[in-house]
Design a protein around this motif. Structure first.
Motif, PDB file in Angstrom:
ATOM      1  N   UNK A 283       0.836  -1.196   0.000  1.00 21.98           N
ATOM      2  CA  UNK A 283       0.000   0.000   0.000  1.00 21.98           C
ATOM      3  C   UNK A 283       0.874   1.249   0.000  1.00 21.98           C
ATOM      4  N   UNK A 284       0.481   2.200  -0.805  1.00 18.54           N
ATOM      5  CA  UNK A 284       1.164   3.481  -0.854  1.00 18.54           C
ATOM      6  C   UNK A 284       0.176   4.591  -0.497  1.00 18.54           C
ATOM      7  N   UNK A 285       0.675   5.611   0.165  1.00 15.91           N
ATOM      8  CA  UNK A 285      -0.159   6.749   0.509  1.00 15.91           C
ATOM      9  C   UNK A 285      -0.501   7.554  -0.740  1.00 15.91           C
ATOM     10  N   UNK A 286      -1.651   8.186  -0.727  1.00 18.26           N
ATOM     11  CA  UNK A 286      -2.017   9.135  -1.766  1.00 18.26           C
ATOM     12  C   UNK A 286      -1.707  10.533  -1.243  1.00 18.26           C
ATOM     13  N   UNK A 287      -0.905  11.284  -1.972  1.00 18.56           N
ATOM     14  CA  UNK A 287      -0.541  12.625  -1.549  1.00 18.56           C
ATOM     15  C   UNK A 287      -1.735  13.544  -1.762  1.00 18.56           C
ATOM     16  N   UNK A 288      -2.162  14.282  -0.725  1.00 25.26           N
ATOM     17  CA  UNK A 288      -3.333  15.157  -0.868  1.00 25.26           C
ATOM     18  C   UNK A 288      -3.119  16.240  -1.918  1.00 25.26           C
ATOM     19  N   UNK A 289      -4.230  16.684  -2.501  1.00 21.16           N
ATOM     20  CA  UNK A 289      -4.215  17.766  -3.485  1.00 21.16           C
ATOM     21  C   UNK A 289      -5.194  18.847  -3.042  1.00 21.16           C
ATOM     22  N   UNK A 290      -4.886  20.078  -3.397  1.00 21.37           N
ATOM     23  CA  UNK A 290      -5.845  21.151  -3.168  1.00 21.37           C
ATOM     24  C   UNK A 290      -7.063  20.940  -4.058  1.00 21.37           C
ATOM     25  N   UNK A 291      -8.160  21.599  -3.721  1.00 21.75           N
ATOM     26  CA  UNK A 291      -9.376  21.467  -4.524  1.00 21.75           C
ATOM     27  C   UNK A 291      -9.126  21.905  -5.969  1.00 21.75           C
ATOM     28  N   UNK A 292      -8.350  22.961  -6.155  1.00 21.14           N
ATOM     29  CA  UNK A 292      -8.064  23.454  -7.504  1.00 21.14           C
ATOM     30  C   UNK A 292      -7.305  22.417  -8.322  1.00 21.14           C
ATOM     31  N   UNK A 293      -6.340  21.773  -7.689  1.00 19.41           N
ATOM     32  CA  UNK A 293      -5.575  20.764  -8.399  1.00 19.41           C
ATOM     33  C   UNK A 293      -6.467  19.585  -8.769  1.00 19.41           C
ATOM     34  N   UNK A 294      -7.297  19.151  -7.844  1.00 19.06           N
ATOM     35  CA  UNK A 294      -8.201  18.039  -8.129  1.00 19.06           C
ATOM     36  C   UNK A 294      -9.130  18.358  -9.287  1.00 19.06           C
ATOM     37  N   UNK A 295      -9.622  19.587  -9.342  1.00 19.70           N
ATOM     38  CA  UNK A 295     -10.533  19.980 -10.412  1.00 19.70           C
ATOM     39  C   UNK A 295      -9.811  20.075 -11.759  1.00 19.70           C
ATOM     40  N   UNK A 296      -8.571  20.566 -11.722  1.00 21.88           N
ATOM     41  CA  UNK A 296      -7.833  20.795 -12.969  1.00 21.88           C
ATOM     42  C   UNK A 296      -7.200  19.516 -13.506  1.00 21.88           C
ATOM     43  N   UNK A 297      -6.735  18.661 -12.610  1.00 22.02           N
ATOM     44  CA  UNK A 297      -6.021  17.447 -13.016  1.00 22.02           C
ATOM     45  C   UNK A 297      -6.876  16.229 -12.707  1.00 22.02           C
ATOM     46  N   UNK A 298      -7.914  16.070 -13.476  1.00 28.83           N
ATOM     47  CA  UNK A 298      -8.823  14.957 -13.273  1.00 28.83           C
ATOM     48  C   UNK A 298      -8.105  13.630 -13.539  1.00 28.83           C
ATOM     49  N   UNK A 299      -8.308  12.662 -12.660  1.00 30.57           N
ATOM     50  CA  UNK A 299      -7.732  11.322 -12.808  1.00 30.57           C
ATOM     51  C   UNK A 299      -6.218  11.291 -12.625  1.00 30.57           C
ATOM     52  N   UNK A 300      -5.656  12.285 -11.973  1.00 31.39           N
ATOM     53  CA  UNK A 300      -4.239  12.277 -11.625  1.00 31.39           C
ATOM     54  C   UNK A 300      -4.117  12.003 -10.130  1.00 31.39           C
ATOM     55  N   UNK A 301      -3.262  11.051  -9.775  1.00 32.15           N
ATOM     56  CA  UNK A 301      -2.998  10.732  -8.367  1.00 32.15           C
ATOM     57  C   UNK A 301      -1.501  10.566  -8.167  1.00 32.15           C
ATOM     58  N   UNK A 302      -1.019  11.006  -7.025  1.00 32.65           N
ATOM     59  CA  UNK A 302       0.385  10.828  -6.680  1.00 32.65           C
ATOM     60  C   UNK A 302       0.462   9.895  -5.477  1.00 32.65           C
ATOM     61  N   UNK A 303       1.205   8.814  -5.661  1.00 32.96           N
ATOM     62  CA  UNK A 303       1.368   7.813  -4.613  1.00 32.96           C
ATOM     63  C   UNK A 303       2.784   7.889  -4.057  1.00 32.96           C
ATOM     64  N   UNK A 304       2.925   7.578  -2.779  1.00 35.13           N
ATOM     65  CA  UNK A 304       4.259   7.654  -2.210  1.00 35.13           C
ATOM     66  C   UNK A 304       4.409   6.852  -0.937  1.00 35.13           C
TER      67      UNK A 304
END
Length: 231
Positions: A1-22
């Motif tokens: 399991x890898x953590x999902x790095x949080x995104x601001x609301x603006x980033x989530x809206x602009x970068x649909x279907x993008x996730x950063x795992x770490x």
């Protein structure tokens, strides 16, 4: 399991279907001579054998690389002038007839770069002690100071730049330039290892490439996965 790095609301809206795992890793050298234990020579030469003689255009047309070019376009970068990191490494070093130079930086960074190139998935690694508070992806408001890797001093960022930040500062211009404050050095013992999922790339592809980076690091380091909920 890898953590999902949080995104601001603006980033989530602009970068649909993008996730950063770490993941957060504690590294302890198995031997004093880390370079000898890690020994990436065979890995570099195998990569060269795979890509030697290939045209730059062919590299850029690889489906995984093309997927990250789309991300670059979305965040305001020109992928022809600033190609994704894996594409850049392949085109600069590994399509030549002779492997006359190997892109060595630091054993930790080199190991991660090998895994990234093997899977055609850009990966990031940086010194976790640089982080104050929690990581997040955000767009700049404008005026945030940032000292890029190799730059002599910080400069103010314009608005709407995608950055990886903590509670106190900008750590990197995401996918473009790492920061001086979080670079991996001889004193680095704890790292964040990150992989970015974009449309056309499955979560499994990211976890597989992160797993491979950890496996390669494991040649020379004892690795402990730290409690990410505390970071």
């Amino acid at each position: 399991m890898y953590s999902v790095i949080p995104m601001s609301d603006r980033v989530q809206q602009h970068l649909n279907d993008v996730n950063v795992y770490g993941c957060l890793l504690q590294l302890s050298p198995k031997q004093d001579d880390v370079l000898h234990e890690l020994n990436l020579t065979e890995d570099w030469h195998h990569i060269h054998e795979q890509w030697r003689g290939m045209a730059k255009s062919t590299v850029g047309e690889q489906p995984r690389i093309a997927a990250y070019q789309q991300l670059y376009t979305q965040i305001g970068l020109n992928p022809k002038k600033t190609p994704p990191s894996v594409q850049n490494l392949l085109q600069r070093f590994f399509i030549k007839d002779e492997l006359d130079k190997i892109p060595t930086i630091h054993p930790i960074v080199d190991a991660v770069n090998v895994a990234a190139i093997q899977h055609l998935i850009p990966l990031g690694v940086f010194d976790a002690h640089a982080v104050e508070g929690k990581l997040r992806l955000a767009f700049t408001e404008g005026g945030e100071p940032f000292q890029g890797l190799g730059e002599s001093e910080a400069a103010a960022l314009p608005a709407d730049v995608l950055v990886l930040a903590d509670d106190a500062k900008v750590l990197s211009r995401f996918c473009y330039r790492d920061g001086e404050s979080q670079k991996v050095t001889a004193n680095t013992a704890t790292i964040w290892l990150l992989g970015c999922q974009v449309p056309g790339i499955e979560e499994y592809d990211i976890t597989e490439s992160l797993d491979k980076a950890i496996q390669i690091l494991g040649r020379a380091y004892r690795i402990e996965r730290l409690d990410q909920a505390e970071n």
